[in-house]
Design an enzyme around this catalytic site. Structure first.
Site, PDB file in Angstrom:
ATOM      1  N   HIS A  52      10.186   1.657   0.851  1.00 22.72           N
ATOM      2  CA  HIS A  52       9.771   0.639  -0.119  1.00 22.72           C
ATOM      3  C   HIS A  52       8.461   1.081  -0.754  1.00 22.72           C
ATOM      4  CE1 HIS A  52      12.570  -2.722   0.999  1.00 22.72           C
ATOM      5  NE2 HIS A  52      12.648  -1.992   2.101  1.00 22.72           N
ATOM      6  N   LYS A  59       4.390  -2.854   0.100  1.00 19.51           N
ATOM      7  CA  LYS A  59       5.134  -3.630   1.105  1.00 19.51           C
ATOM      8  C   LYS A  59       4.623  -3.234   2.478  1.00 19.51           C
ATOM      9  CE  LYS A  59       9.716  -4.889   2.816  1.00 19.51           C
ATOM     10  NZ  LYS A  59       9.329  -6.312   2.934  1.00 19.51           N
TER      11      LYS A  59
END
Length: 338
Positions: free
Chosen positions: A221, A225
């Site tokens: 990600h 994140k």
């Protein structure tokens, strides 16, 4: 976004045609003496598309008011754009961090006032009074999940929790005790949720089917994140029910842009917004392997799913449904997504 399932085993050489369950799509499969790969791939664009709302749906949605907390973040911005396209009324108020307090951001053709941590209860209560059909959408940060949920429940406003992390057990108890309507889901992408539902069905109906198999999980990600993917946790839970021994600390989390581009092939333009997941199962004797993969570029798939969840929970409030807590599988089962 793309899903790929690959199965490897031994078969004699030949060629087969597979017809999908709907009878329309055919898959050609090459079978070699040593290996057999079945690789159905579904590709779905995650680029923003014009609204395809029917006029009656837009008229219905216009009475629905949405407040997006975390509007300065990329997910918050994407949800606001999707909400406006769907005909929802975005209220010009949002909650953010202390550093964002007092900011005014231009989104969806509106000027949205961002409030920090102070006086949030009074602001939310007055906003809910002014907009009685309000649904709050939360895309803030994991550390704020529980405090935010407690605030929504105290005021009595229905909400969609798209933020992952926090104490999920405490989150559910807070909502249960308050009787507030909510959609809580670590994954808002409708097609990814359908994949998760299929995994849960398999785990329920075939427990232990992969006993003895080893599992490798790689999830990538954007660097912002901070927590482990909730989707990865859900898929791993299914594999555990299928007999696989695997701990969450074994997940390989990739957040370095260089690794993401060179190792996983993440397009450079999507480094700041993507979700690439690979789950690889291998038999004890190393002769059979299964690979499950879902790759998402961009945020539109999550934004569209969030808008569907918002419309869904608003309908549950209007109908005074007995059930109060829902997830995205409930939204899918409703069968009236846009």
């Amino acid at each position: 976004m793309a899903f790929a399932l690959r199965f490897q085993t031994t078969f004699i050489q030949g060629r087969e045609n597979f017809v999908s369950l709907n009878g329309y799509r055919r898959w050609d499969t090459i079978i070699s003496r040593k290996r057999r790969y079945v690789s159905p791939v579904m590709s779905i664009s995650s680029s923003p598309v014009p609204s395809l709302e029917k006029p009656s749906q837009v008229l219905e949605n216009m009475g629905l008011q949405i407040m997006v907390n975390g509007c300065t973040g990329k997910m918050g911005k994407a949800v606001i754009e999707a909400a406006v396209a769907a005909g929802l009324h975005v209220v010009p108020i949002s909650f953010g961090s202390l550093n964002e307090s007092g900011m005014i951001v231009q989104l969806g053709g509106k000027e949205i006032q961002v409030y920090g941590p102070y006086e949030r209860e009074n602001i939310l209560a007055s906003t809910f009074h002014e907009y009685p059909n309000l649904v709050v959408v939360d895309y803030t940060v994991p550390a704020a999940v529980n405090d935010n949920a407690e605030l929504y429940c105290k005021v009595g406003v229905p909400f969609v929790m798209g933020t992952t992390g926090g104490d999920r057990e405490r989150l559910y108890k807070t909502v249960e005790d308050s009787k507030v309507y909510a959609v809580i889901s670590p994954q808002m992408g409708k097609q990814v949720v359908a994949f998760l539902a299929a995994m849960e069905i398999m785990a329920e109906q075939f427990p232990g089917a992969f006993s003895g198999y080893s599992l490798q999980v790689v999830e990538s990600h954007q660097a912002s994140k901070l927590d482990t993917s909730g989707t990865a946790k859900a898929v791993i839970s299914c594999f555990q029910k299928l007999g696989v021994s695997f701990g969450l600390d074994q997940i390989q989390m990739i957040r370095d842009p260089k690794e993401q581009i060179e190792m996983l092939g993440v397009p450079e333009e999507h480094i700041s917004g993507h979700a690439f997941h690979t789950y690889r199962l291998t038999s004890p004797d190393q002769t059979v392997s299964f690979e499950y993969q879902h790759n998402v570029c961009g945020r539109s798939i999550y934004a569209e799913g969030t808008v569907d969840a918002t419309i869904f929970i608003a309908r549950k409030v209007r109908s005074k449904a007995e059930k109060r807590i829902y997830d995205m599988i409930d939204v899918l089962r409703e069968g009236n997504m846009r």
